[in-house]
Design an enzyme around this catalytic site. Structure first.
Site, PDB file in Angstrom:
ATOM      1  N   VAL A  67      39.516 -38.315 106.256  1.00  0.00           N
ATOM      2  CA  VAL A  67      40.304 -37.160 106.705  1.00  0.00           C
ATOM      3  C   VAL A  67      41.762 -37.309 106.285  1.00  0.00           C
ATOM      4  CG1 VAL A  67      41.066 -35.837 108.713  1.00  0.00           C
ATOM      5  CG2 VAL A  67      38.724 -36.688 108.613  1.00  0.00           C
TER       6      VAL A  67
ATOM      7  N   GLU B 262      43.550 -29.620 117.352  1.00  0.00           N
ATOM      8  CA  GLU B 262      42.519 -28.655 116.941  1.00  0.00           C
ATOM      9  C   GLU B 262      41.343 -29.353 116.260  1.00  0.00           C
ATOM     10  OE1 GLU B 262      42.579 -24.801 117.091  1.00  0.00           O
ATOM     11  OE2 GLU B 262      40.619 -25.718 117.093  1.00  0.00           O
TER      12      GLU B 262
ATOM     13  N   VAL C  74      37.863 -30.882 118.071  1.00  0.00           N
ATOM     14  CA  VAL C  74      36.684 -30.102 118.471  1.00  0.00           C
ATOM     15  C   VAL C  74      36.326 -29.122 117.366  1.00  0.00           C
ATOM     16  CG1 VAL C  74      35.725 -28.481 120.151  1.00  0.00           C
ATOM     17  CG2 VAL C  74      37.364 -30.210 120.893  1.00  0.00           C
TER      18      VAL C  74
ATOM     19  N   GLY D   4      35.714 -29.385 114.184  1.00  0.00           N
ATOM     20  CA  GLY D   4      36.213 -29.557 112.817  1.00  0.00           C
ATOM     21  C   GLY D   4      37.112 -28.424 112.367  1.00  0.00           C
TER      22      GLY D   4
ATOM     23  N   LYS E 173      34.008 -33.726 123.324  1.00  0.00           N
ATOM     24  CA  LYS E 173      34.486 -32.405 122.892  1.00  0.00           C
ATOM     25  C   LYS E 173      34.411 -31.397 124.044  1.00  0.00           C
ATOM     26  CE  LYS E 173      32.970 -33.325 118.146  1.00  0.00           C
ATOM     27  NZ  LYS E 173      31.800 -33.222 117.239  1.00  0.00           N
TER      28      LYS E 173
ATOM     29  N   GLY F 194      33.459 -32.949 108.549  1.00  0.00           N
ATOM     30  CA  GLY F 194      33.715 -33.064 107.117  1.00  0.00           C
ATOM     31  C   GLY F 194      35.198 -33.225 106.863  1.00  0.00           C
TER      32      GLY F 194
END
Lengths: 439, 439
Positions: free
Chosen positions: B23, B130, B133, B135, B207, B307
């Site tokens: 990420v 943000e 939760v 993605g 989440k 992702g």
């Protein structure tokens, strides 16, 4: 009145509502119920306001003079009168008087959004219009802020709940004609005063123009977005669509050219969408907006696209955003952008003919002359020969070429009903890359 | 280091990234590609940073010392190291040093979110998460701002793409067992390092705790949310679910008591959801979050829940929100809230038994003794008598009562596999009113 701009209030943000119909009443009720500390409803303006007056809103000024919204007792004007005239002018006057504005008026924002946003920016005031698209679905906010970190390339959606109600009724019951389903929608109070606004796509294209502005930064004139009516769709089309692994929705979509060298392609109208796709899964009055980003892929927002309460939620959320933020956000800047309606993709054509030998051969000749390849010919058994519907699906080609071929075929003698041409939208590829017309 | 708080920069907001894995690298690439004027990447911090160094990020300071993120060259720290230790401490140190923080760390926010938000508020800095939760789905932003004008009562979602991949694989192919499907997911790189995090629901419940905070203002300790594993679900359960007009998803949901007198009900685990419902329509790795408001009804947000690139979009959107806003938003305030897992609703129980006469009678006696009504008994033909799966569905009753009955039935001699109990979630009514467990 020429009132001078007022400073932002130290205490609660004072709200004036212009237009006290279904949505206006819902907004007032929501402010009363939720009683947010940041907001105070001070003024309600409506023509012949006396017949609108209700007792339970407390100390509110009731007026039929728009000038009363522009004085020192109002910080934010909520425009809910609808239509372009005089709403557009009232919004201008409010901004010029130093008021922020919240509106649910899709036509005003679709046509004059960029100019009004510019006016708001110069005045240092807010102009918000979440309720103009997708009713209670907070899609503009989510795009503007939550997807700010992506490069968006495409928006597709089912933006008109009435059309979706009509089409999913026909999909579910093949004996239900377009006019039956529309009458049902009218009986349920779902249609605009003039149902052509819904059915012919004018409502959806105004919303699409607003989405183009917010998501893609394109200032598209709504009149330039090609619209096709759903009125020509017949129950038999759902049967043929199903054989092609699809169903039919009124889809609004716009897609920018990746290199920025070609105009964006945009259209509103009935289309074949793959069974099980996000667009196909929207049933009844639901709306969905699907946004494609280069990095984040597809994100979908769905919910109640209309109705007094959901729309009032969007208005109230805009009001709270204004009350809670110190400065107006950066408004999207957009230069006027041309759009093309010449989508390239496979096509569905339903012919309705008085049957005789040689029809397929004649049509095939016309398509061959226009260099268009036929993918399949489908014919349901059991239809009357005097009014025989059958379908030709075409391999990927430009809509303009198909239209020329259809015009040429119109002179053939066997048509009972004009042919119906629907684009076939394809599933988006799994990767970030977008195929044209992908859903 | 004890660095003094830095004033907000006059120019671009300077960004330091802690953790340069998938990420982190995607965030750096996105900043380079989109080059927003508001942001400047100045610092990248990673253990043994030399092996991470890449040439194309321009003038960036590479460091393995967290202290370098706390000095005058960084305004916002992006925490992407994952895990609670030392991430939680780093976030505290960054806030105390006057930095705003963006994190994708669901465990830290689920456990310490309210305390860290309070710390950020006191420091006058932002804390945004943000990416923790859903993605790339901008659901927190949409709830916090776009649905601010509603009173939210319920959140339900498919929050773990791995579990959804596994369950929809089993749904699509009844010869695919849970372990086959999980192996596939592992081969595709979809699972956490420890797949139990996904399968047993620990990921989804973190989440859910964050959604409870943002949507409902409830500070729920994740450990108190009851979790059940999807590992006990077998292909046969999809066959029985289908006979009941349903399918199976790992659902996370929380619902507040309307009057506020009872604790909220929350749970994570496999559940029967109506075929065609929003939860059922989520396939593959997709995530969906469905929020129910008293006025706006249901709104759904779906897209890529994980992702590198989608998560990086969420991080970048948070960074832009910080760079573009003058003051931090009002953080949700929440007092610690108890939750119950005692959902009331119909239940699905699959028994796997060595068949002999009298089994149904014995089970029916146990249920009758617990005052639980049987709705239906289903048995697929063609199963081996030595390992016979059959299903009893129960009318609406409290989960705690069912569990007591199942414990009592456990002593009966015919079980080959422990019974599997799944709640049956029902479709939400068309109106705004919510049934418990509605989806």
């Amino acid at each position: 009145m020429g009132a001078l701009p007022q400073p932002a209030p130290a205490g609660a943000c004072r709200v004036g509502i212009a237009g006290f119909g279904t949505v206006g009443q819902a907004v007032a009720r929501l402010i009363r119920e939720l009683a947010p500390a940041e907001l105070q409803l001070t003024t309600i303006c409506n023509r012949a306001v006396e017949r609108k007056r209700v007792a339970d809103l407390g100390d509110v000024r009731w007026t039929d003079r728009v000038e009363d919204l522009l004085d020192g007792e109002v910080d934010v004007v909520v425009e809910l009168i609808g239509g372009r005239v005089p709403a557009e002018d009232w919004i201008r006057r409010a901004l010029d008087a130093g008021k922020s504005v919240v509106t649910a008026n899709k036509q005003v924002i679709a046509h004059a959004g960029p100019e009004l946003l510019d006016r708001a920016r110069r005045a240092g005031r807010h102009l918000r219009f979440e309720a103009a698209v997708g009713g209670g679905i907070p899609v503009l906010r989510a795009i503007e802020d939550g997807l700010a970190g992506d490069r968006l390339s495409r928006v597709a959606g089912v933006l008109n709940g009435t059309c979706n109600y009509v089409l999913t009724r026909m999909e579910g019951n093949h004996r239900c004609s377009f006019s039956d389903a529309l009458r049902e929608a009218q009986a349920l109070g779902l249609t605009e005063a003039n149902p052509a606004e819904d059915v012919d796509g004018l409502d959806a294209r105004a919303k699409l123009a607003i989405l183009a502005l917010v998501a893609l930064g394109l200032h598209v004139r709504p009149e330039e977005i090609s619209c096709r009516s759903i009125a020509a769709v017949e129950p038999i089309d759902f049967i043929y669509a199903k054989r092609l692994g699809a169903t039919i929705r009124q889809v609004a979509w716009i897609e920018r050219d990746r290199n920025g060298s070609e105009p964006a392609v945009a259209a509103v109208g009935p289309a074949l969408v793959p069974a099980g796709s996000r667009l196909a899964r929207v049933t009844g009055r639901e709306n969905v907006v699907i946004v494609s980003g280069e990095f984040g892929g597809e994100t979908a927002f769905s919910g109640h696209g209309a109705g007094g309460d959901p729309t009032a939620v969007a208005v109230l959320s805009d009001l709270l955003a204004i009350a809670r933020s110190a400065a107006p956000p950066r408004a999207p800047r957009a230069e006027p952008s041309a759009v093309s309606s010449d989508l390239v993709g496979p096509q569905y054509i339903r012919f309705t003919v008085a049957d005789r030998p040689g029809i397929i051969a004649e049509l095939a000749t016309v398509f061959a002359r226009h260099n268009v390849s036929i993918d399949a010919v489908l014919q349901e058994p059991g239809c009357p020969p005097a009014r025989l519907p059958f379908v030709i699906s075409l391999e990927s080609c430009a809509a303009s070429v198909v239209n020329r071929a259809i015009t040429a075929a119109a002179s053939l003698d066997f048509h009972v009903v004009p042919p119906l041409v629907l684009p076939i939208l394809r599933p988006a590829p799994a990767s970030g890359a977008q195929a044209p017309g992908a859903v």
